[in-house]
Design a protein around this motif. Structure first.
Motif, PDB file in Angstrom:
ATOM      1  N   GLN A   1       0.824  -1.208   0.000  1.00  0.00           N
ATOM      2  CA  GLN A   1       0.000   0.000   0.000  1.00  0.00           C
ATOM      3  C   GLN A   1       0.861   1.262   0.000  1.00  0.00           C
ATOM      4  OE1 GLN A   1      -2.636  -0.402   3.361  1.00  0.00           O
ATOM      5  NE2 GLN A   1      -3.599  -2.254   2.545  1.00  0.00           N
ATOM      6  N   ALA A   2       1.978   1.201   0.716  1.00  0.00           N
ATOM      7  CA  ALA A   2       2.837   2.384   0.835  1.00  0.00           C
ATOM      8  C   ALA A   2       3.751   2.576  -0.370  1.00  0.00           C
ATOM      9  CB  ALA A   2       3.669   2.282   2.112  1.00  0.00           C
ATOM     10  N   GLN A   3       4.107   1.470  -1.029  1.00  0.00           N
ATOM     11  CA  GLN A   3       5.053   1.532  -2.134  1.00  0.00           C
ATOM     12  C   GLN A   3       4.386   1.028  -3.421  1.00  0.00           C
ATOM     13  OE1 GLN A   3       8.071   2.927  -1.723  1.00  0.00           O
ATOM     14  NE2 GLN A   3       7.634   3.235   0.456  1.00  0.00           N
ATOM     15  N   LYS A   4       3.969   1.949  -4.232  1.00  0.00           N
ATOM     16  CA  LYS A   4       3.259   1.581  -5.454  1.00  0.00           C
ATOM     17  C   LYS A   4       4.195   1.059  -6.534  1.00  0.00           C
ATOM     18  CE  LYS A   4      -0.605   2.796  -3.620  1.00  0.00           C
ATOM     19  NZ  LYS A   4      -1.543   1.751  -3.147  1.00  0.00           N
ATOM     20  N   ASN A   5       5.458   1.443  -6.455  1.00  0.00           N
ATOM     21  CA  ASN A   5       6.413   1.011  -7.472  1.00  0.00           C
ATOM     22  C   ASN A   5       7.748   0.643  -6.829  1.00  0.00           C
ATOM     23  OD1 ASN A   5       4.975   1.671 -10.122  1.00  0.00           O
ATOM     24  ND2 ASN A   5       4.818   3.626  -9.016  1.00  0.00           N
ATOM     25  N   PHE A   6       8.164  -0.599  -7.014  1.00  0.00           N
ATOM     26  CA  PHE A   6       9.519  -1.025  -6.637  1.00  0.00           C
ATOM     27  C   PHE A   6       9.895  -2.224  -7.502  1.00  0.00           C
ATOM     28  CE2 PHE A   6       6.556  -3.008  -3.646  1.00  0.00           C
ATOM     29  CZ  PHE A   6       6.936  -4.345  -3.650  1.00  0.00           C
ATOM     30  N   ASP A   7      11.172  -2.552  -7.493  1.00  0.00           N
ATOM     31  CA  ASP A   7      11.692  -3.546  -8.430  1.00  0.00           C
ATOM     32  C   ASP A   7      12.040  -4.880  -7.792  1.00  0.00           C
ATOM     33  OD1 ASP A   7      11.944  -1.752 -10.886  1.00  0.00           O
ATOM     34  OD2 ASP A   7      13.101  -0.624  -9.400  1.00  0.00           O
ATOM     35  N   ALA A   8      12.275  -4.897  -6.485  1.00  0.00           N
ATOM     36  CA  ALA A   8      12.651  -6.147  -5.823  1.00  0.00           C
ATOM     37  C   ALA A   8      12.298  -6.101  -4.352  1.00  0.00           C
ATOM     38  CB  ALA A   8      14.144  -6.418  -5.995  1.00  0.00           C
ATOM     39  N   LEU A   9      12.012  -7.275  -3.813  1.00  0.00           N
ATOM     40  CA  LEU A   9      11.707  -7.457  -2.392  1.00  0.00           C
ATOM     41  C   LEU A   9      12.609  -8.545  -1.841  1.00  0.00           C
ATOM     42  CD1 LEU A   9       9.880  -7.659   0.259  1.00  0.00           C
ATOM     43  CD2 LEU A   9       8.492  -9.291  -1.058  1.00  0.00           C
ATOM     44  N   TRP A  10      13.235  -8.260  -0.672  1.00  0.00           N
ATOM     45  CA  TRP A  10      13.876  -9.350   0.055  1.00  0.00           C
ATOM     46  C   TRP A  10      13.098  -9.610   1.327  1.00  0.00           C
ATOM     47  CZ3 TRP A  10      17.925  -9.679   4.283  1.00  0.00           C
ATOM     48  CH2 TRP A  10      18.192 -11.032   4.548  1.00  0.00           C
ATOM     49  N   ASN A  11      12.656 -10.855   1.468  1.00  0.00           N
ATOM     50  CA  ASN A  11      11.927 -11.324   2.640  1.00  0.00           C
ATOM     51  C   ASN A  11      12.842 -12.238   3.442  1.00  0.00           C
ATOM     52  OD1 ASN A  11       9.825 -12.499   4.376  1.00  0.00           O
ATOM     53  ND2 ASN A  11       9.990 -14.249   3.000  1.00  0.00           N
ATOM     54  N   HIS A  12      13.018 -11.940   4.718  1.00  0.00           N
ATOM     55  CA  HIS A  12      13.988 -12.654   5.548  1.00  0.00           C
ATOM     56  C   HIS A  12      13.670 -14.120   5.796  1.00  0.00           C
ATOM     57  CE1 HIS A  12      16.125  -9.090   7.786  1.00  0.00           C
ATOM     58  NE2 HIS A  12      15.863  -8.793   6.519  1.00  0.00           N
ATOM     59  N   ASP A  13      12.412 -14.528   5.673  1.00  0.00           N
ATOM     60  CA  ASP A  13      12.019 -15.846   6.160  1.00  0.00           C
ATOM     61  C   ASP A  13      10.933 -16.445   5.271  1.00  0.00           C
ATOM     62  OD1 ASP A  13      11.835 -17.922   8.425  1.00  0.00           O
ATOM     63  OD2 ASP A  13       9.785 -17.164   8.325  1.00  0.00           O
ATOM     64  N   ASP A  14      11.150 -17.668   4.827  1.00  0.00           N
ATOM     65  CA  ASP A  14      10.207 -18.303   3.913  1.00  0.00           C
ATOM     66  C   ASP A  14       8.869 -18.623   4.552  1.00  0.00           C
ATOM     67  OD1 ASP A  14      11.824 -18.227   1.647  1.00  0.00           O
ATOM     68  OD2 ASP A  14      12.809 -20.128   2.114  1.00  0.00           O
ATOM     69  N   ASP A  15       8.825 -18.857   5.866  1.00  0.00           N
ATOM     70  CA  ASP A  15       7.539 -19.093   6.530  1.00  0.00           C
ATOM     71  C   ASP A  15       6.670 -17.840   6.465  1.00  0.00           C
ATOM     72  OD1 ASP A  15       8.095 -21.690   7.069  1.00  0.00           O
ATOM     73  OD2 ASP A  15       8.114 -21.513   9.241  1.00  0.00           O
ATOM     74  N   GLN A  16       7.213 -16.696   6.860  1.00  0.00           N
ATOM     75  CA  GLN A  16       6.437 -15.466   6.751  1.00  0.00           C
ATOM     76  C   GLN A  16       6.235 -15.084   5.281  1.00  0.00           C
ATOM     77  OE1 GLN A  16       8.757 -12.608   9.028  1.00  0.00           O
ATOM     78  NE2 GLN A  16       9.751 -11.783   7.207  1.00  0.00           N
ATOM     79  N   GLY A  17       7.097 -15.642   4.424  1.00  0.00           N
ATOM     80  CA  GLY A  17       6.960 -15.416   2.991  1.00  0.00           C
ATOM     81  C   GLY A  17       5.690 -16.009   2.407  1.00  0.00           C
ATOM     82  N   VAL A  18       5.180 -17.079   3.036  1.00  0.00           N
ATOM     83  CA  VAL A  18       3.902 -17.649   2.586  1.00  0.00           C
ATOM     84  C   VAL A  18       2.815 -16.592   2.690  1.00  0.00           C
ATOM     85  CG1 VAL A  18       2.129 -19.377   3.087  1.00  0.00           C
ATOM     86  CG2 VAL A  18       4.562 -20.009   3.185  1.00  0.00           C
ATOM     87  N   GLY A  19       2.806 -15.875   3.817  1.00  0.00           N
ATOM     88  CA  GLY A  19       1.833 -14.793   3.997  1.00  0.00           C
ATOM     89  C   GLY A  19       2.103 -13.624   3.066  1.00  0.00           C
ATOM     90  N   ALA A  20       3.376 -13.310   2.879  1.00  0.00           N
ATOM     91  CA  ALA A  20       3.735 -12.209   1.977  1.00  0.00           C
ATOM     92  C   ALA A  20       3.242 -12.486   0.560  1.00  0.00           C
ATOM     93  CB  ALA A  20       5.241 -11.999   1.988  1.00  0.00           C
ATOM     94  N   LEU A  21       3.396 -13.719   0.115  1.00  0.00           N
ATOM     95  CA  LEU A  21       2.944 -14.079  -1.228  1.00  0.00           C
ATOM     96  C   LEU A  21       1.424 -13.995  -1.350  1.00  0.00           C
ATOM     97  CD1 LEU A  21       5.366 -17.045  -1.987  1.00  0.00           C
ATOM     98  CD2 LEU A  21       5.235 -14.891  -3.260  1.00  0.00           C
TER      99      LEU A  21
END
Length: 346
Positions: free
Chosen positions: A233-253
């Motif tokens: 919501q805060a960032q309408k445009n960006f090119d890459a995301l690094w997520n520290h943890d694959d478990d929380q990554g399930v929610g991020a996806l």
């Protein structure tokens, strides 16, 4: 930062395949000319040798990675006919875990492998074991004193950030004014600070890239979804995301899919099976993950067995195992994901 498949690399590189790498598959249990009194190095191998009882005190399996730690240790011990594993009930309560380790000390196990719920809080019981003549392999969360363990083996949190930053940097190096965001873990943990520092240090090599936002989550699916929604919501445009943890990554996806966003690449962290499967499918934003390999628990069993048998490590000139082993944070993408698939945790 290239990986290596040399014998030495299989021990010291992160996430060698759990089926046959590291100490077990690369070493020999027999010294040369042993009967003649030759003092050449003796190293551990899968061949049966002196019987060793290993006490294992691991964590409560309340996270996919922690469950994989326990599984890797137990499965590795089963590979050896000369190893008996005395495993405690996993606990994140420091008092309970101290009691469990003291029970193992009283049982006079040959070697201890401990992933402490709190390294500082369990330092004294580590010291107690060492004073009792029981060598300790300290797994990942480090004790407050090096006198509390004979060998430490664990992951490289700073290296995770470094690997993620360089991977993203290389993907975006030709893009003008590239923008990246970071979904971190718990900010009160030192490991989170180290991961972020490694990421920031790597990005310094790419002056065209700017980190424009960072959110801290809690290593859970729910927190990953919530915090990723806020980032989107805060960032309408960006090119890459690094997520520290694959478990929380399930929610991020989930949040990314709900927002209908596919205009950036995502790099995960740790090495979950779900992440590997998404990378292999290559039909979403997740393109890679950097490892914090739970196979380190299997390696800890290898090291404990070698200690119990008074052996060294193949590929090294020393007669003893090392005192400090840091696993490498390899990048897994579509080019090598098939190799790492057997190590993915659920």
């Amino acid at each position: 930062m290239p990986t290596t498949t040399s014998r030495r690399g299989l021990l010291f590189g992160a996430a060698a395949l759990s089926g046959g790498a590291l100490l077990a598959g690369c070493t020999s249990n027999e010294s040369k000319d042993e009967d003649s009194g030759n003092k050449e190095q003796q190293v551990a191998d899968e061949k049966p040798g002196k019987e060793v009882t290993i006490g294992f005190a691991g964590p409560q399996a309340d996270h996919g990675w922690l469950n994989a730690i326990n599984d890797n240790a137990k499965e590795r011990a089963k590979k050896y006919a000369d190893v008996t594993l005395e495993s405690t009930e996993g606990s994140n309560d420091t008092a309970a875990q101290i009691g469990q380790v003291e029970t193992l000390i009283n049982k006079k196990v040959d070697v201890l492998v401990i992933l402490p719920a709190d390294g500082k809080a369990l330092t004294q019981v580590g010291l107690k074991a060492m004073k009792a003549g029981i060598p300790v392999v300290n797994l990942d969360r480090v004790f407050a004193s090096p006198q509390a363990y004979r060998c430490w083996i664990g992951g490289d949190n700073y290296g995770m950030g470094l690997s993620a930053g360089h991977y993203i940097g290389e993907k975006l190096k030709d893009k003008k004014n590239a923008r990246v965001v970071e979904l971190a873990g718990l900010d009160n943990l030192e490991l989170t600070k180290q991961r972020s520092k490694g990421f920031d240090d790597a990005l310094k090599n790419y002056p065209n890239i700017k980190k424009v936002a960072r959110q801290a989550a809690d290593f859970t699916v729910e927190s990953g979804q919530q915090k990723m929604s806020q980032l989107l919501q805060a960032q309408k445009n960006f090119d890459a995301l690094w997520n520290h943890d694959d478990d929380q990554g399930v929610g991020a996806l989930r949040a990314i899919e709900q927002a209908g966003r596919d205009d950036f690449l995502m790099v995960g962290g740790a090495g979950a099976l779900s992440a590997f499967q998404a990378i292999e499918a290559d039909d979403g934003v997740l393109k890679a993950t950097v490892l914090y390999p739970p196979t380190m628990a299997a390696s800890a069993i290898d090291l404990a067995r070698a200690l119990g048998q008074g052996k060294g490590v193949s590929g090294m000139a020393e007669f003893e195992i090392p005192s400090f082993v840091t696993c490498y944070s390899a990048v897994v993408d579509k080019d090598n994901v098939e190799q790492y698939m057997p190590t993915g945790f659920k």
